[in-house]
Design a protein around this motif. Structure first.
Motif, mmCIF file in Angstrom:
data_model
loop_
_atom_site.group_PDB
_atom_site.id
_atom_site.type_symbol
_atom_site.label_atom_id
_atom_site.label_comp_id
_atom_site.label_asym_id
_atom_site.label_seq_id
_atom_site.Cartn_x
_atom_site.Cartn_y
_atom_site.Cartn_z
ATOM 1 N N SER A 123 5.134 10.332 -10.948
ATOM 2 C CA SER A 123 4.887 11.866 -11.159
ATOM 3 C C SER A 123 6.215 12.549 -11.312
ATOM 4 O O SER A 123 6.219 13.685 -12.141
ATOM 5 C CB SER A 123 4.384 12.462 -9.621
ATOM 6 O OG SER A 123 3.077 12.033 -9.666
ATOM 7 N N PHE A 124 7.316 12.044 -10.762
ATOM 8 C CA PHE A 124 8.531 12.662 -11.078
ATOM 9 C C PHE A 124 8.893 12.707 -12.797
ATOM 10 O O PHE A 124 9.600 13.636 -13.348
ATOM 11 C CB PHE A 124 9.713 12.146 -10.404
ATOM 12 C CG PHE A 124 10.878 12.542 -10.558
ATOM 13 C CD1 PHE A 124 11.408 13.754 -10.006
ATOM 14 C CD2 PHE A 124 11.817 12.211 -11.580
ATOM 15 C CE1 PHE A 124 12.698 14.334 -9.705
ATOM 16 C CE2 PHE A 124 13.248 13.130 -11.748
ATOM 17 C CZ PHE A 124 13.472 14.053 -10.964
ATOM 18 N N ALA B 234 1.223 6.901 -6.232
ATOM 19 C CA ALA B 234 0.246 7.584 -6.810
ATOM 20 C C ALA B 234 0.183 9.099 -6.479
ATOM 21 O O ALA B 234 -0.456 10.056 -7.351
ATOM 22 C CB ALA B 234 -1.109 7.109 -5.986
ATOM 23 N N THR B 235 1.080 9.541 -5.719
ATOM 24 C CA THR B 235 0.964 10.916 -5.083
ATOM 25 C C THR B 235 1.659 11.708 -6.371
ATOM 26 O O THR B 235 2.296 11.455 -7.321
ATOM 27 C CB THR B 235 1.897 11.184 -4.054
ATOM 28 O OG1 THR B 235 1.946 12.654 -3.586
ATOM 29 C CG2 THR B 235 3.299 10.857 -4.155
ATOM 30 N N LEU C 11 0.911 -1.266 0.057
ATOM 31 C CA LEU C 11 -0.017 -0.022 0.028
ATOM 32 C C LEU C 11 0.900 1.203 0.063
ATOM 33 O O LEU C 11 0.669 2.167 -0.715
ATOM 34 C CB LEU C 11 -0.957 0.148 1.306
ATOM 35 C CG LEU C 11 -1.759 1.439 1.391
ATOM 36 C CD1 LEU C 11 -2.371 1.764 0.208
ATOM 37 C CD2 LEU C 11 -2.627 1.028 2.757
ATOM 38 N N LEU C 12 1.774 1.168 0.997
ATOM 39 C CA LEU C 12 2.938 2.364 0.810
ATOM 40 C C LEU C 12 3.440 2.594 -0.614
ATOM 41 O O LEU C 12 3.636 3.756 -0.849
ATOM 42 C CB LEU C 12 3.913 2.167 1.986
ATOM 43 C CG LEU C 12 3.599 2.435 3.305
ATOM 44 C CD1 LEU C 12 4.715 2.277 4.475
ATOM 45 C CD2 LEU C 12 3.046 3.992 3.653
ATOM 46 N N ALA C 13 4.069 1.584 -1.269
ATOM 47 C CA ALA C 13 4.534 1.676 -2.420
ATOM 48 C C ALA C 13 3.385 2.353 -3.408
ATOM 49 O O ALA C 13 3.864 2.982 -4.139
ATOM 50 C CB ALA C 13 5.192 0.378 -2.873
#
Lengths: 419, 124
Positions: A50-51, A27-28, A20-22
């Motif tokens: 995103s980067f 997703a951010t 989930l953390l990954a």
């Protein structure tokens, strides 16, 4: 696994937490990087989607490299040094840094770097979270530029008030000096006294000339306003100036794409161009060097017009570029003020550019300067095209690209010329 | 020879113009403001009036307007030393039919030439 998890209903099973953390990191919308602190040159070992999206680079172009590939001409070395110092000492750091996307465009990051330690407290990684604040930075810069322009305008207006007041008093004071000396010269027989009086007369006339130029800066006398083909005025000015140029100085003026009729006073417009050319000539000196003119249509939209303090609409833009020594920001800040000059004593009055500023303002236009030490100088004048001008460059007007292009063109001409 | 009224708040300027015009063969009366100027105008009936534009009590425009009321055909020229910033007095002269605008400081020849040209023209 560090961190704090809710243990109640709806919480993930402990075995799923890492995944989930990954997924959350992926997703951010912030750009997230992980670098390996214990490998040489601190290479990137993870970049979230995103980067990649923000920077325009594919993962294969990012992974394994040091972050510095994002830096470019806009990057502040001081910021880089502070980040490097923090990383070397294994500290976290927060900075606003100017990077560049793959397409070369400017990318401003609000960057937070944090060290990641292993179970025994050894520094293993850095995690970098970067938020794209380019728009915010641009808005701040536009605001600052607008404020600076306003401050300059207010300062010039205050100076205008002062100079016109002084000029008015001096014109009155010079009236008896000039007229009565002239009368006296007529009455006095040839000899020393008459020679002295003639010197007084010459000095009074010189003073009158200075006062006239001061008045031209503070408020150009309203001349006869009519549609004047600005392209012709520019051509006239170059014809007048060309013969006086040193051999090593090239003056080029490409064929203008139209007549560019401007509502104004022909004599004043000619004076304006002559003053700009004269300033460029003085900047270039004996040469070798070049003075390059460019005359082009400029359709100013709301933003573009506001940046210049003008009304939106069709304008003509005159660039006068020289390959002289250029100016630092502090000099540019004061360049249009009367008697501000970088020339040595006896080389100029320091009024040419302030008069040019007064003339442009009197014609509801704007004048700006771009320069840097060693990079030459470009003065840019925008004048509104005469309303209802039928022979205006309608086609070119429509073809004019937005402001970004304008700056690009001018900067391009700049770098091309300055070698 | 003509009778000329000079109105200028700067007394030295008034005296200078009087001296130059007197040497040019004219008779000159001077005033340092609009009220005095109008009184002299009524008493002396000059052929020509030269009035300064920027004056403290009454601007040259107001003085000219006053004189026009008295004599719509009077020959009038204005003098200006450059206007105060943001006070475009010169722009409001339009309908007042001013014969000439002389900028201070002037050459003697300009002053005499302007005066002679105005006097040579028929009074309006």
């Amino acid at each position: 696994m560090g961190g704090n998890w809710h243990e109640g209903a709806g919480a993930p099973d402990p075995a799923d937490r890492d995944r989930l953390l990954a997924r959350a990191v992926s997703a951010t919308t912030s750009g997230i990087l992980i670098t390996a602190a214990d490998l040489p040159d601190n290479p990137i070992i993870y970049a979230n989607d995103s980067f990649c999206r923000i920077t325009g680079y594919a993962p294969g172009e990012i992974l394994g490299r040091n972050c510095r590939f994002l830096q470019g001409p806009g990057t502040d070395p001081g910021t880089v040094a502070r980040i490097r110092a923090a990383v070397t000492e294994g500290r976290g750091v927060r900075e606003r840094i100017v990077n560049h996307r793959k397409d070369g465009s400017r990318l401003c990051f609000d960057l937070v770097i944090s060290p990641v330690h292993d179970a025994v407290g050894r520094l293993r990684f850095f995690v970098g979270v970067q938020n794209d604040v380019t728009r915010q930075v641009e808005a701040e810069e536009a605001l600052r530029a607008g404020e600076a322009r306003l401050r300059r305008a207010e300062r010039l207006e205050a100076l205008g008030r002062l100079t016109s007041g002084v000029a008015h008093e001096f014109n009155n004071a010079l009236t008896p000096i000039l007229s009565l000396t002239e009368l006296a010269v007529r009455d006095v027989p040839p000899g020393e006294l008459r020679e002295d009086l003639e010197v007084v007369l010459r000095a009074a006339r010189a003073a009158r000339g200075v006062v006239q130029r001061l008045l031209a800066f503070s408020r150009p006398e309203p001349g006869e306003m009519r549609a004047v083909p600005f392209a012709e005025v520019v051509a006239d000015a170059t014809r007048l100036l060309r013969p006086g140029l040193p051999e090593g100085v090239r003056l080029s003026c490409p064929e203008p794409a139209g007549e560019f009729p401007v509502l104004g006073d022909r004599g004043q417009l000619l004076q304006l161009v002559i003053n700009l050319l004269g300033n460029a000539r003085d900047a270039v000196g004996p040469g070798p060097g070049a003075i390059t003119l460019d005359l082009a249509p400029a359709e100013l939209d709301g933003l573009g017009a506001e940046a210049l303090g003008l009304r939106p609409g069709r304008h003509v833009r005159l660039d006068v570029a020289d390959t002289g020594p250029g100016m630092d920001a502090a000099t540019q800040e004061h360049i249009f003020e009367p008697f501000f000059t970088t020339k040595g004593p006896g080389e100029g009055t320091g009024l040419g550019l302030s008069v040019a500023h007064g003339l442009v303002t009197g014609h509801k236009g704007a004048i700006a300067v771009r320069s840097a030490p060693g990079k030459g100088t470009v003065f840019t004048v925008h004048l509104p095209l005469a309303a209802g001008a039928t022979d205006g460059p309608e086609g070119q007007s429509r073809g004019e690209e937005p402001r970004g292009k304008e700056t690009g063109t001018a900067d391009g001409a700049h770098s091309g010329d300055r070698r | 020879m003509a009778r000329i009224l000079v109105i200028d708040d700067d007394e030295l300027v008034g005296r200078t113009i009087a001296r130059v015009l007197t040497r040019g063969g004219h008779e000159v009366v001077t005033a340092t403001g609009g009220a005095q100027g109008c009184a002299l105008f009524d008493a002396q009936r000059p052929d020509l009036v030269l009035s300064d534009l920027v004056m403290p009590e009454q601007s040259g425009v107001e003085v000219v307007r006053e004189l026009r009321r008295r004599d719509p055909d009077m020959r009038i020229a204005v003098l200006t030393g450059g206007e105060s910033f943001g006070v475009p007095l010169i722009d409001s002269l339009g309908p007042l039919k001013v014969g000439a605008i002389l900028r201070k400081p002037f050459e003697i020849a300009d002053l005499l030439g302007t005066v002679d040209a105005l006097l040579a023209a028929p009074a309006r």
